[in-house]
Design an enzyme around this catalytic site. Structure first.
Site, mmCIF file in Angstrom:
data_model
loop_
_atom_site.group_PDB
_atom_site.id
_atom_site.type_symbol
_atom_site.label_atom_id
_atom_site.label_comp_id
_atom_site.label_asym_id
_atom_site.label_seq_id
_atom_site.Cartn_x
_atom_site.Cartn_y
_atom_site.Cartn_z
ATOM 1 N N HIS A 100 0.839 -1.192 0.000
ATOM 2 C CA HIS A 100 0.000 0.000 0.000
ATOM 3 C C HIS A 100 0.876 1.245 0.000
ATOM 4 O O HIS A 100 1.931 1.278 0.629
ATOM 5 C CB HIS A 100 -0.871 0.052 1.268
ATOM 6 C CG HIS A 100 -2.110 -0.769 1.192
ATOM 7 N ND1 HIS A 100 -3.220 -0.374 0.498
ATOM 8 C CD2 HIS A 100 -2.416 -1.963 1.735
ATOM 9 C CE1 HIS A 100 -4.161 -1.287 0.618
ATOM 10 N NE2 HIS A 100 -3.698 -2.280 1.364
ATOM 11 N N THR A 128 13.890 -7.991 3.273
ATOM 12 C CA THR A 128 13.515 -6.712 2.678
ATOM 13 C C THR A 128 14.354 -6.353 1.467
ATOM 14 O O THR A 128 14.023 -5.412 0.754
ATOM 15 C CB THR A 128 13.660 -5.582 3.716
ATOM 16 O OG1 THR A 128 15.024 -5.503 4.149
ATOM 17 C CG2 THR A 128 12.763 -5.828 4.926
ATOM 18 N N LYS A 129 15.456 -7.103 1.236
ATOM 19 C CA LYS A 129 16.338 -6.815 0.107
ATOM 20 C C LYS A 129 16.686 -8.124 -0.594
ATOM 21 O O LYS A 129 16.580 -9.204 -0.019
ATOM 22 C CB LYS A 129 17.626 -6.130 0.578
ATOM 23 C CG LYS A 129 17.412 -4.729 1.131
ATOM 24 C CD LYS A 129 18.738 -4.101 1.527
ATOM 25 C CE LYS A 129 18.541 -2.683 2.060
ATOM 26 N NZ LYS A 129 19.846 -2.071 2.480
ATOM 27 N N ARG A 162 19.925 -10.546 7.141
ATOM 28 C CA ARG A 162 21.307 -10.263 6.770
ATOM 29 C C ARG A 162 22.017 -11.557 6.413
ATOM 30 O O ARG A 162 21.718 -12.625 6.957
ATOM 31 C CB ARG A 162 22.058 -9.603 7.939
ATOM 32 C CG ARG A 162 21.480 -8.266 8.372
ATOM 33 C CD ARG A 162 21.750 -7.199 7.336
ATOM 34 N NE ARG A 162 21.315 -5.877 7.798
ATOM 35 C CZ ARG A 162 21.234 -4.808 7.023
ATOM 36 N NH1 ARG A 162 21.560 -4.907 5.743
ATOM 37 N NH2 ARG A 162 20.841 -3.660 7.499
#
Length: 561
Positions: free
Chosen positions: A118, A169-170, A184
């Site tokens: 969103h 997130t990456k 990580r």
């Protein structure tokens, strides 16, 4: 309403037991469950031996399950989901949005793969904000532990393991073992516990983070200096003429550093201009002001801009969400026998780079033809290409071609990069003789004619690191040496950045090419090189960017979604 029996509940929660233990009645009930899915409103394809739990909530727009793939109890599945073979979505897992899983992916219980987001700008309540989706891609042989969250836009490479409770997130490169919030890298899965990175890489991680922040902050300036408002075109650097490649390099750089299109034109106009360059008769793209190129005996011309434009224009359009307006007819009409004759006649002995570049362009044109939903070439030609390459690779070097007296292994290694980029890497196939390739490349990387301080250029460094990176996805041979070389080159590369101007390509022995002056070509290439160097060291995640164009680390999808 019929409630599932105790045994049915067992299979819902442990679907891998179904094939060996289910009764005839339970198999009939599963068949009915799958028939209801197939008859539903979404596009559903289920491979052989699939299982979808009766208690799972599966409401897809598209669901393609590969053979022997399972959706377990209470899983919540919506959107466009594609899996390879032998995938398991375990109990209470949420998979929503555009999610693609490779072969052999295990998604642990209570995990969430959320391929949408969103907006949350202050001008509107959250429930009225637009929903965006970039998608989640997971490679082959990946284990995602329990209670993991993977957010939209993430790519998880082949062979990764994600620890329980991680929040991804990456992007994660292949073979990564990751954990934590945010996730990580802990180590490379191929390394034994306690294995150390080369000395200095901890400091390098900080340098990479700082570099990436600087590059993103200055990206608009370096694109501006190559935009010519008087012509409405891009140049590689001030004082040069506009080129098609410069426009494509600008698109790649903007995607890497800005996550957007170059700001000088709307996205639709970038697309329109690049699509309009293609010659409809051949499918090739000439340079500005040049006549349409003439096809060669096997479809593509031997050299020149038109051959490279198959790569750069095709991938620029792909980054812009578009594609060529026409098939590459010059390749689509190639027959297997003509292709094999042409491959045998290429100058492998003394100009292996040119031979490898031709293969790169031909294979990429075939790839675009497949992506458009047509034939790559005349049936059998693509298979003939890979058959010829496998049978003609030298088992002593792993390569095609031979060293020369003037340049040593340079032609051979540089040709190897171009050839494998467009063929094996782009189509997701293992390269032959990977161990010997690593030996050859590391030997070449010690040649002072090309790698003495001050002599490195983008082409030579890329043509070493990409084969090392590619072969490291198959074997661990001489991994410590490869990482040490990558660390030394990465340290040098980061110091080549020109503030507000980007990277220069670097010196060339004959003085041709872009040279040391910073420009779009040098910047696009060095950004990709830095990612590859960092990825070999397990540090690519700190850059915050991942190539998606010519130098993308994943195989390109075979067809447009």
């Amino acid at each position: 309403m019929n409630h599932p029996s105790h045994d049915d509940g067992l299979f819902d929660h442990c679907p891998w037991l179904f094939a060996g233990q289910a009764s005839d009645g339970q198999r009939a009930a599963q068949e009915q469950r799958q028939k209801r899915l197939l008859a539903g409103p979404g596009e559903v394809r289920l491979g052989e031996g699939c299982f979808v739990a009766e208690t799972s909530a599966v409401y897809p727009d598209l669901l393609h399950l590969g053979d022997r793939s399972y959706i377990a109890a209470q899983a919540y599945v919506t959107g466009e989901i594609r899996t390879g073979a032998d995938c398991t979505i375990n109990p209470f897992t949420v998979v929503r949005g555009a999610v693609t899983l490779g072969d052999g992916v295990r998604v642990g219980a209570h995990s969430s793969l959320l391929a949408f987001n969103h907006g949350f700008a202050p001008g509107l309540p959250v429930h009225r904000q637009p929903v965006t989706s970039r998608g989640i891609t997971v490679g082959d042989d990946v284990w995602i532990g329990s209670q993991v969250i993977v957010v939209d836009g993430v790519t998880i490479g082949d062979h990764c393991v994600i620890g329980a409770g991680a929040v991804v997130t990456k992007d994660l490169p292949a073979w990564t073992v990751a954990a934590g919030n945010p996730a990580r890298r802990i180590r490379d899965r191929r390394e034994p516990h306690g294995a150390k990175r080369p000395a200095g890489t901890e400091a390098l991680a900080g340098e990479l983070t700082a570099f990436a922040e600087t590059a993103r902050a200055q990206a608009a300036d370096l694109l501006d200096r190559s935009w010519r408002p008087d012509t409405g075109r891009y140049v590689d650097r001030p004082g040069t003429e506009p080129t098609v490649r410069a426009h494509c390099d600008a698109v790649e750089i903007a995607d890497l550093l800005l996550g957007d299109v170059p700001p000088h034109l709307p996205a639709a106009e970038h697309v329109e201009r690049l699509r309009a360059l293609q010659d409809p008769a051949t499918g090739l793209v000439p340079e500005y002001g040049a006549a349409p190129p003439l096809p060669g005996p096997a479809g593509l011309p031997e050299d020149g801009a038109a051959a490279y434009h198959v790569l750069c224009v095709g991938y620029a359009l792909d980054l812009l969400g578009s594609s060529f307006a026409h098939p590459v007819h010059a390749v689509r009409t190639t027959t297997a026998d003509r292709l094999v004759r042409h491959l045998g006649g290429l100058p492998w002995d003394d100009r292996a780079w040119h031979a490898g570049a031709w293969v790169d362009s031909w294979a990429t044109a075939a790839h675009w033809n497949l992506r458009a939903g047509g034939e790559a070439a005349v049936p059998g030609a693509l298979e003939a290409l890979f058959g010829w390459l496998h049978t003609h690779a030298d088992p002593w070097t792993g390569m095609w071609g031979s060293p020369t007296r003037m340049s040593g292994r340079q032609q051979m290694v540089n040709g190897y990069y171009r050839l494998t980029r467009g063929s094996f890497a782009q189509f997701g196939l293992p390269v032959p003789y990977a161990e010997r390739v690593i030996d050859t490349v590391l030997d070449h990387a010690r040649d002072p004619r090309h790698f003495a301080p001050g002599r490195e250029n983008a082409c030579n460094v890329l043509d070493v690191i990409h084969p090392l990176w590619l072969c490291a996805r198959q074997i661990t041979h001489r991994g410590e040496e490869a990482r040490a070389w990558a660390a030394s080159q990465l340290t040098a590369a980061l110091r080549r950045w020109h503030p507000g101007e980007g990277f220069g390509f670097g010196p060339t022995p004959d003085g041709t090419g872009p040279g040391r002056a910073p420009g779009l070509q040098g910047t696009e290439m060095w950004l990709a090189i830095i990612w590859l160097l960092a990825d070999v060291l397990g540090l690519a995640d700190v850059l915050g960017y991942r190539p998606r164009g010519i130098h993308r680390p994943e195989p390109a999808p075979a067809t447009k979604a």
